[in-house]
Scaffold this active site. Structure first.
Site, PDB file in Angstrom:
ATOM      1  N   LEU A  86     -72.899  -9.461 -85.756  1.00  0.00           N
ATOM      2  CA  LEU A  86     -71.537  -9.934 -85.526  1.00  0.00           C
ATOM      3  C   LEU A  86     -70.569  -8.849 -85.999  1.00  0.00           C
ATOM      4  O   LEU A  86     -70.769  -8.255 -87.070  1.00  0.00           O
ATOM      5  CB  LEU A  86     -71.303 -11.215 -86.330  1.00  0.00           C
ATOM      6  CG  LEU A  86     -69.931 -11.839 -86.072  1.00  0.00           C
ATOM      7  CD1 LEU A  86     -69.903 -12.510 -84.707  1.00  0.00           C
ATOM      8  CD2 LEU A  86     -69.576 -12.834 -87.157  1.00  0.00           C
ATOM      9  N   LYS A  89     -69.916 -15.113 -81.615  1.00  0.00           N
ATOM     10  CA  LYS A  89     -69.873 -16.027 -82.771  1.00  0.00           C
ATOM     11  C   LYS A  89     -70.040 -17.462 -82.266  1.00  0.00           C
ATOM     12  O   LYS A  89     -69.090 -18.258 -82.233  1.00  0.00           O
ATOM     13  CB  LYS A  89     -68.581 -15.847 -83.565  1.00  0.00           C
ATOM     14  CG  LYS A  89     -68.669 -16.398 -84.985  1.00  0.00           C
ATOM     15  CD  LYS A  89     -67.550 -15.882 -85.847  1.00  0.00           C
ATOM     16  CE  LYS A  89     -67.457 -16.550 -87.203  1.00  0.00           C
ATOM     17  NZ  LYS A  89     -68.599 -16.350 -88.081  1.00  0.00           N
ATOM     18  N   TYR A  91     -66.793 -20.325 -82.678  1.00  0.00           N
ATOM     19  CA  TYR A  91     -66.042 -20.729 -83.877  1.00  0.00           C
ATOM     20  C   TYR A  91     -65.532 -19.523 -84.642  1.00  0.00           C
ATOM     21  O   TYR A  91     -65.949 -18.386 -84.382  1.00  0.00           O
ATOM     22  CB  TYR A  91     -66.912 -21.610 -84.789  1.00  0.00           C
ATOM     23  CG  TYR A  91     -67.926 -20.844 -85.625  1.00  0.00           C
ATOM     24  CD1 TYR A  91     -69.076 -20.300 -85.043  1.00  0.00           C
ATOM     25  CD2 TYR A  91     -67.722 -20.643 -86.989  1.00  0.00           C
ATOM     26  CE1 TYR A  91     -69.987 -19.594 -85.810  1.00  0.00           C
ATOM     27  CE2 TYR A  91     -68.641 -19.942 -87.756  1.00  0.00           C
ATOM     28  CZ  TYR A  91     -69.772 -19.414 -87.164  1.00  0.00           C
ATOM     29  OH  TYR A  91     -70.666 -18.706 -87.918  1.00  0.00           O
ATOM     30  N   GLU A 123     -78.131  -7.436 -90.203  1.00  0.00           N
ATOM     31  CA  GLU A 123     -77.068  -7.977 -91.061  1.00  0.00           C
ATOM     32  C   GLU A 123     -77.719  -8.984 -91.994  1.00  0.00           C
ATOM     33  O   GLU A 123     -78.909  -8.856 -92.314  1.00  0.00           O
ATOM     34  CB  GLU A 123     -75.937  -8.563 -90.211  1.00  0.00           C
ATOM     35  CG  GLU A 123     -76.379  -9.617 -89.225  1.00  0.00           C
ATOM     36  CD  GLU A 123     -75.236 -10.208 -88.407  1.00  0.00           C
ATOM     37  OE1 GLU A 123     -74.069 -10.066 -88.769  1.00  0.00           O
ATOM     38  OE2 GLU A 123     -75.542 -10.875 -87.396  1.00  0.00           O
TER      39      GLU A 123
HETATM   40  N1  PDD Z   1     -70.007 -16.067 -91.356  1.00  0.00           N
HETATM   41  N2  PDD Z   1     -72.512 -11.994 -89.721  1.00  0.00           N
HETATM   42  C1  PDD Z   1     -72.758 -13.295 -89.530  1.00  0.00           C
HETATM   43  C2  PDD Z   1     -74.024 -13.703 -88.871  1.00  0.00           C
HETATM   44  C3  PDD Z   1     -71.813 -14.254 -89.942  1.00  0.00           C
HETATM   45  O1  PDD Z   1     -72.045 -15.561 -89.739  1.00  0.00           O
HETATM   46  C4  PDD Z   1     -70.621 -13.826 -90.576  1.00  0.00           C
HETATM   47  C5  PDD Z   1     -69.571 -14.787 -91.031  1.00  0.00           C
HETATM   48  C6  PDD Z   1     -70.428 -12.449 -90.773  1.00  0.00           C
HETATM   49  C7  PDD Z   1     -69.180 -11.904 -91.412  1.00  0.00           C
HETATM   50  O2  PDD Z   1     -68.070 -12.036 -90.548  1.00  0.00           O
HETATM   51  P1  PDD Z   1     -66.600 -12.172 -91.129  1.00  0.00           P
HETATM   52  O3  PDD Z   1     -66.366 -11.006 -91.999  1.00  0.00           O
HETATM   53  O4  PDD Z   1     -65.753 -12.147 -89.905  1.00  0.00           O
HETATM   54  O5  PDD Z   1     -66.506 -13.472 -91.882  1.00  0.00           O
HETATM   55  C8  PDD Z   1     -71.381 -11.556 -90.309  1.00  0.00           C
HETATM   56  C9  PDD Z   1     -69.033 -17.122 -91.447  1.00  0.00           C
HETATM   57  C10 PDD Z   1     -68.059 -16.942 -92.551  1.00  0.00           C
HETATM   58  C11 PDD Z   1     -69.726 -18.465 -91.440  1.00  0.00           C
HETATM   59  O6  PDD Z   1     -70.497 -18.679 -90.521  1.00  0.00           O
HETATM   60  O7  PDD Z   1     -69.451 -19.303 -92.293  1.00  0.00           O
END
Ligand code: PDD
Length: 285
Positions: free
Chosen positions: A206, A149, A32, A182
């Site tokens: 991620l 992801k 996703y 993270e």
């Molecule tokens: N989450 N790390 C994890 C585990 C995440 O689920 C996310 C994003 C990020 C940040 O990635 P980005 O900058 O590409 O949004 C880091 C999304 C927004 C979610 O699951 O809702």
């Protein structure tokens, strides 16, 4: 009523149905993305789709959609749901099988689902407007493929819930060597003596698109040094500032970890400078 996209059809959310034999439902077998959009303008659309394609390749889901095809779906969802502060959720599962069998079936069509949901107004670089996060910290007990992801998010959900239950906004995670990885749904950073430091990209985290945009903008700007390296939890607790980033939140200052203030407990000047640089440059990605 929000309008969603499911397998080439736009329809009201309440009418969108998938098979209980969908491998996304049975196994969390899918990939996703979440792409932010403010007044119809998406942030980081191309890198988000590139990351989704990397994820689909890693798990051998053959969808073969171009960037343009995804862009059409996003634009139509924005149009149908009223361009405001939206996130586009894009989800591809391996599809519905006729039996529950772990191996990848060869002849099924992926399920493609997308919808738009409201997010808070565009974050601004203003210490009086941003709300600093209070976070928990936990040993990272997810799998060793966190660069994918995947829609299989139970590990992340359990970590988020751990913080949520104690009133925290997020949960910082660390590995068995006490190194920061993270947060449950964000990337994490510390600031020490004016330097922004964040864990290296590897299988423990991620590759966040907000992280990519932020580090690129900071390096191009040149006024704030950036390091990607191992960050220990001792460094986290000794940091002047701690931040987390994600697409719908941009750069969020953390003011408290496990009940202890970060730095002097105030929102930091480096955060202010970084969010200012992010706000000014983010639409170029
Ligand atoms: N989450 N790390 C994890 C585990 C995440 O689920 C996310 C994003 C990020 C940040 O990635 P980005 O900058 O590409 O949004 C880091 C999304 C927004 C979610 O699951 O809702």
């Amino acid at each position: 009523m929000s309008v969603v996209f499911l397998n080439d059809t736009y329809l009201p959310m309440a009418e969108a149905k998938i098979s209980p034999m969908d491998r996304g439902f049975l196994f969390g077998d899918g990939i996703y993305e979440v792409v932010p959009s403010y007044n119809g303008e998406m942030v980081g659309f191309a890198p988000h789709i590139d990351r989704m394609n990397n994820g689909l390749n890693a798990v051998e889901i053959n969808l073969g959609w171009s960037h343009e095809r995804w862009k059409d779906v996003c634009d139509i969802l924005i149009e149908k749901n009223g361009a405001g502060n939206l996130a586009l959720y894009l989800h591809v599962s391996r599809g519905a099988d006729t039996r529950r069998f772990h191996a990848y079936p060869e002849d099924i069509e992926p399920t493609v689902f997308a919808f738009a949901f409201e997010i808070p107004p565009v974050p601004v670089a203003d210490k009086t407007k941003v709300v600093g996060y209070k976070v928990a910290a936990s040993r990272d007990l997810r799998w060793e493929r966190c660069q994918i992801k995947s829609t299989a998010l139970l590990g992340n959900v359990m970590h988020f819930q751990h913080g949520y239950q104690q009133g925290a906004n997020e949960t910082l995670l660390y590995n068995e060597r006490n190194e920061l990885t993270e947060a449950s749904a964000c990337n994490a950073y510390i600031v020490k003596d004016g330097v922004v430091i964040t864990p290296l990209l590897d299988n423990q985290i991620l590759a966040g698109i907000t992280r990519h945009i932020l580090l690129d903008l900071l390096r191009k700007d040149g006024s704030i040094p950036v390091e990607e390296r191992i960050v220990t939890m001792a460094e986290v607790f000794d940091a002047d500032e701690v931040w987390v980033t994600s697409s719908s939140k941009e750069v969020v200052p953390v003011i408290e970890i496990e009940g202890k203030p970060v730095g002097n407990g105030e929102i930091g000047d480096v955060w202010l400078a970084a969010q200012t640089i992010y706000s000014a440059g983010k639409l170029n990605y």
